[in-house]
Design an enzyme around this catalytic site. Structure first.
Site, PDB file in Angstrom:
ATOM      1  N   MET A 104       9.461 -20.620  18.867  1.00 59.28           N
ATOM      2  CA  MET A 104      10.369 -21.858  18.669  1.00 59.28           C
ATOM      3  C   MET A 104      10.158 -22.664  20.275  1.00 59.28           C
ATOM      4  SD  MET A 104      11.455 -21.580  15.368  1.00 59.28           S
ATOM      5  CE  MET A 104      12.952 -22.351  15.797  1.00 59.28           C
ATOM      6  N   HIS A 456     -10.528  -7.315  -3.512  1.00 59.73           N
ATOM      7  CA  HIS A 456     -11.179  -5.955  -3.831  1.00 59.73           C
ATOM      8  C   HIS A 456     -11.201  -4.968  -2.752  1.00 59.73           C
ATOM      9  CE1 HIS A 456     -14.906  -3.628  -3.735  1.00 59.73           C
ATOM     10  NE2 HIS A 456     -14.502  -3.355  -4.839  1.00 59.73           N
ATOM     11  N   GLY A 768       1.756  -0.129 -12.098  1.00 61.24           N
ATOM     12  CA  GLY A 768       0.550  -1.148 -11.452  1.00 61.24           C
ATOM     13  C   GLY A 768       1.159  -2.169 -10.941  1.00 61.24           C
ATOM     14  N   ASN A 770       0.112  -4.258  -9.235  1.00 54.80           N
ATOM     15  CA  ASN A 770      -1.485  -5.912  -8.799  1.00 54.80           C
ATOM     16  C   ASN A 770      -1.880  -6.673  -9.625  1.00 54.80           C
ATOM     17  OD1 ASN A 770      -1.221  -4.231  -6.335  1.00 54.80           O
ATOM     18  ND2 ASN A 770      -2.990  -3.243  -6.497  1.00 54.80           N
ATOM     19  N   ASP A 771      -1.471  -5.636 -11.138  1.00 55.09           N
ATOM     20  CA  ASP A 771      -2.513  -6.144 -11.770  1.00 55.09           C
ATOM     21  C   ASP A 771      -0.649  -6.836 -12.404  1.00 55.09           C
ATOM     22  OD1 ASP A 771      -4.976  -6.292 -12.824  1.00 55.09           O
ATOM     23  OD2 ASP A 771      -4.412  -4.596 -14.124  1.00 55.09           O
ATOM     24  N   CYS A 833       2.617   2.653  -8.319  1.00 56.41           N
ATOM     25  CA  CYS A 833       1.227   2.863  -7.589  1.00 56.41           C
ATOM     26  C   CYS A 833       0.175   1.383  -7.144  1.00 56.41           C
ATOM     27  CB  CYS A 833       0.475   3.874  -8.694  1.00 56.41           C
ATOM     28  SG  CYS A 833      -0.630   3.201 -10.012  1.00 56.41           S
ATOM     29  N   TYR A 853       9.133   8.020  -7.049  1.00 57.36           N
ATOM     30  CA  TYR A 853       7.722   8.274  -5.711  1.00 57.36           C
ATOM     31  C   TYR A 853       7.412   7.308  -5.937  1.00 57.36           C
ATOM     32  CZ  TYR A 853       4.292   8.329  -9.758  1.00 57.36           C
ATOM     33  OH  TYR A 853       3.286   8.381 -10.025  1.00 57.36           O
TER      34      TYR A 853
END
Length: 876
Positions: A104, A456, A768, A770-771, A833, A853
């Protein structure tokens, strides 16, 4: 009476951080402690929010409040704003509730104009000081309020020094500085079309608006995104009467820490400059001297400062970062805050404060930002070497650490270089794909022009603990991809570059690195964290080496073992390709028979590395075309190697082509089409478990077989039947008691919405994300990087949904699936995961959602352990 938007320093305290911002709350607290703080007032964060609600205007009621508080400040100081005889000059500084250093903007010496400066010169009997203060004010105001580049003014200073034949700014006379002020005002008019404002009130409102506006400048937005700071918080503004460090050799300004911010060592650490103002120290215009020298120059002030530092550290019970000014031998405190520190220093300070009896172990666990642990776990650039290096480009900091080495452009070249004895290889690609895995493995660093934080390259690099900078769109490859240009320079194979995966910076040449070390403090703090943590932390690991590494970092099992990564090894790729091009079930089974012992050996190695801890193995997930070559020469070589015609192989490759492979023939769909793949993989998983269980009968080995990309319970039932029929037959034949679980990844929105049905078959869910994020948002994680910047700039998104879990949308699907799954199967095992398993804010969400978990890449395990401990402690 209307809403209160302004507070004198004496009206606030440290608990009012959300309203007054960090700087305002701490100035108020220091005032309450009786410290020498120049008086002032704070305009609250709510006023900033109101400024944006009102179309970026300061409302009339807030304007009149500000003028009222200026009157109060005049009464306190005995000076008058805009007065010629006895002018009140102020600084205007930002202060958000979260510390945002350098993000700032600040303005000093506000209230000066030419007439006031003349009078000020007479009153102080110090014309040089008066004109120096005025030219600084013009420069700062022009830069911060009107966005006239500092560079214009720096050039004018440099030119005048050259003309006068002097080296330093302090060698310029009062007349020189007056001339500079005139030149600065001319530059201002040329750049803005207006005269420089002379009315103090106009200057003040211009400055306040600029601070509010700076909450949304580009660097602030980027910093907020990197540090999970919501844009809705806004910033406060602190208006404070000026004290001057540039009044001569008995005046000065400096910055100090109560402990060393690099190492955490206890003791006063910092630097200062005599006859200077604050920005001189920070901007590096002149070289400051160490704080210890002050003891020689002014022992009385030094002793007073040491006492204040000790009082502040004891009061805040944390390392302090302080700004101070000495005005003609009198000390003033301008700021204190909990100091920014390196990861190693953070660990040392936390454990030392426990040993000194200042804080508890719980407080030590809560005081460390889990994200800083990344730096402890990876090599870093040597700080001194980095200081003199200038980045030639900046991409996304996809995987932390420092890497330096020679450029190669293909995975094959990387492998060849490694085989030839090269130790430091940097793989530079447009983007990486699964077949690059071996080249990535031997590289010290990976640089890609495309791809986001969960591309990836990013995901694989983080899993391997390899430094990676992705999405550096400024890279331009030559047509034959044997060179690239960046920052106006061309790099060929063998040229040297350095990558900083923690910042995303790329440098030309080799920069010295220092290895990370897991010190005693790190272990102590993690032991404390584990004693409070209730949620387990597993790892995503595909090889015994990754699994062993994750165990070293405290992983309590494997939440995701991706079987496809094993197939890219040179001795296996031929067998998998043979399976793909097979024309009959028999041919496929023959090829799979070759893969069976290899897969079984992999799983045995992983079970051994985890010593009986839970291991979740995901069945084959990617589309089959990923295992086949795309280059015509490689296709011709493969046809020859497999003894089939080039025409037949090209036809097979064409038949596997998909318009949208991420939503195509992959995951459980492969097992529905080719059940023999599921049979082979189940055999490998169960036979490996039997072999390891036989060798270690005391291990509580329970394989968890995960079926990916399920969208319908009937799909799951079909593949589960293949798994159970195969597994039960092998276990019965072996005459051994081996329990196992069959579950699924929840990565398709439909699976989350029908989780009650899915749970009739699934014994565990692993999210999952990500997907699930990709399918919920409807954009590809590999392509999103090309347009997400526009979304940040337009405030559509505040963060990358692939890096930080979208709790409003994707999170609702997770919560829905948890609730529905537990309704059907109360004892269902729940975990995550996706890459989000290592992001602290996402870990906190998982804890609140009731997951058992989280699973993340090996190097992020300590981050998840600490974040999970903090979630448990904050829940109490």
């Amino acid at each position: 009476m209307g809403k209160k938007y302004l507070y004198l320093f004496e009206e606030g305290n440290a608990t009012m951080r959300d309203l007054l911002g960090g700087k305002g709350a701490n100035l108020a607290e220091m005032t309450g402690l009786g410290m020498p703080v120049p008086q002032g007032f704070t305009i609250s964060t709510e006023a900033c929010t109101r400024y944006y609600e009102d179309g970026e205007q300061i409302a009339d009621d807030i304007r009149s409040d500000i003028l009222e508080y200026i009157t109060k400040l005049e009464a306190k100081t005995g000076k008058k704003f805009g007065d010629i005889e006895n002018p009140l000059l102020v600084s205007v500084r930002s202060g958000a509730r979260a510390s945002m250093p350098g993000m700032m903007d600040t303005i000093l010496n506000l209230g000066l104009n030419e007439t006031v400066t003349e009078a000020f010169a007479k009153k102080t009997n110090n014309p040089r000081f008066a004109w120096d203060s005025y030219r600084r004010f013009i420069q700062m105001y022009s830069d911060v309020v009107m966005e006239v580049s500092k560079a214009h003014f720096e050039k004018l200073i440099t030119d005048l020094k050259a003309k006068r034949g002097v080296e330093s700014d302090t060698d310029l006379t009062a007349e020189d500085l007056k001339e500079l002020a005139d030149q600065f005002k001319a530059e201002y008019k040329e750049s803005t079309g207006d005269d420089f404002p002379t009315e103090a009130k106009d200057q003040l409102f211009g400055a306040i608006k600029a601070v509010f506006r700076s909450w949304d400048n580009e660097r602030a937005i980027i910093y907020r995104r990197m540090n999970d700071i919501p844009s809705s918080w806004g910033t406060a503004v602190n208006v404070q009467s000026m004290v001057f460090g540039n009044m001569g050799e008995t005046s000065g300004t400096g910055v100090a820490f109560s402990r060393n911010p690099s190492t955490g060592e206890k003791g006063l650490y910092g630097e200062y400059l005599m006859n200077a103002q604050g920005e001189d120290v920070v901007a590096g215009v002149r070289t400051p001297v160490p704080i210890g020298k002050l003891e020689e120059q002014n022992p009385e002030v030094y002793e007073q400062f040491k006492t204040i530092v000790s009082t502040l550290e004891n009061h805040y019970r944390d390392m302090q970062d302080m700004e101070f000014t000495i005005e003609e031998g009198k000390l003033y405190m301008l700021q204190t805050r909990n100091g920014k520190r390196t990861a190693a220093a953070a660990l040392k300070v936390a454990t030392d404060l426990v040993d000194e009896g200042m804080i508890s172990e719980k407080e030590a666990v809560l005081m460390i930002d889990p994200r800083v642990l990344d730096a402890v776990l990876h090599p870093q650039f040597d700080a001194a070497a980095l200081k003199s290096a200038k980045p030639i480009g900046t991409g996304l900091p996809a995987s932390p650490g420092a890497a330096t080495g020679e450029v190669v452009f293909t995975a094959e070249a990387a492998v060849k270089a490694a085989n030839d004895g090269a130790k430091n290889i940097i793989l530079v690609r447009l983007e990486t794909s699964p077949e690059d895995i071996e080249g990535m493995h031997v590289s010290k660093g990976i640089l890609t022009a495309r791809g986001g934080m969960t591309s990836h390259a990013a995901v694989v690099a983080r899993g391997m603990g390899t430094c990676c900078v992705s999405g550096l769109g400024a890279i331009k490859f030559s047509e034959d991809e044997t060179s690239f240009t960046l920052g106006g320079k061309t790099f060929k194979a063998g040229d040297s570059i350095s990558l900083d995966g923690t910042t995303g910076n790329v440098y030309e040449g080799l920069i010295a690195t220092v290895d990370a070390s897991i010190s005693g403090e790190f272990k102590r703090l993690m032991d404390w964290a584990d004693s409070y943590r209730t949620m387990k932390v597993r790892t995503n690991a595909d090889t015994p080496a990754d699994a062993a590494n994750a165990r070293r970092f405290g992983a309590e099992g494997i939440g995701l073992c991706r079987t496809e990564h094993m197939f890219f090894e040179p001795d296996r790729i031929a067998a998998i390709r043979e399976m793909i091009v097979a024309d009959s079930v028999e041919q496929r089974e023959a090829a799979l028979e070759k893969l069976l012992p290899m897969q079984r050996g992999d799983f045995e190695g992983i079970y051994e590395a985890m010593s009986g801890l839970p291991v979740t193995v995901r069945l084959l997930d990617p589309p089959l075309h990923e295992f086949l070559p795309t280059d015509p020469d490689d296709i011709a070589a493969l046809a020859k190697e497999m003894n089939i015609s080039l025409e037949n192989l090209n036809a097979k490759i064409a038949s596997l082509h998909e318009f949208n492979p991420m939503m195509g023939h992959r995951g459980c769909r492969l097992d529905v089409t080719y059940p023999e793949i599921g049979v082979m993989q189940t055999r490998a998983i169960i036979e490996a478990a039997i072999n390891v269980k036989t060798a270690h009968p005391d291990w509580d080995l329970v394989p968890e077989i995960m079926i990916p990309l399920v969208g319908d319970v009937k799909e799951l039932a079909f593949v589960k039947n293949i798994v159970k029929t195969t597994a039960d037959a092998i276990i019965e034949e072996a005459g051994i008691d081996l329990p196992y679980l069959v579950g699924t990844m929840i990565e398709i929105p439909r699976a989350a919405l029908t989780a009650d049905e899915i749970a009739t078959e699934a014994e565990f869910f692993s999210f999952g994300t990500n997907d699930l994020t990709q399918m919920t948002f409807g954009f590809s994680r590999d392509d999103a990087g090309s347009f997400l910047d526009a979304y940040y700039a337009n405030k559509i998104y505040e963060s990358d949904p692939f890096a930080k879990l979208d709790q409003n949308g994707v999170g609702k699907l997770v919560e829905t699936a948890v609730k529905l799954g537990k309704q059907t199967r109360p004892d269902i095992k729940l975990g995550i995961c996706g890459e989000h398993g290592g992001d602290p804010s996402s870990v906190d969400f998982c804890y609140k959602a009731g997951l058992a978990y989280v699973s993340c890449s090996p190097f992020r395990v300590p981050i998840a352990r600490l974040a999970a401990a903090q979630s448990a402690l904050n829940d109490k």
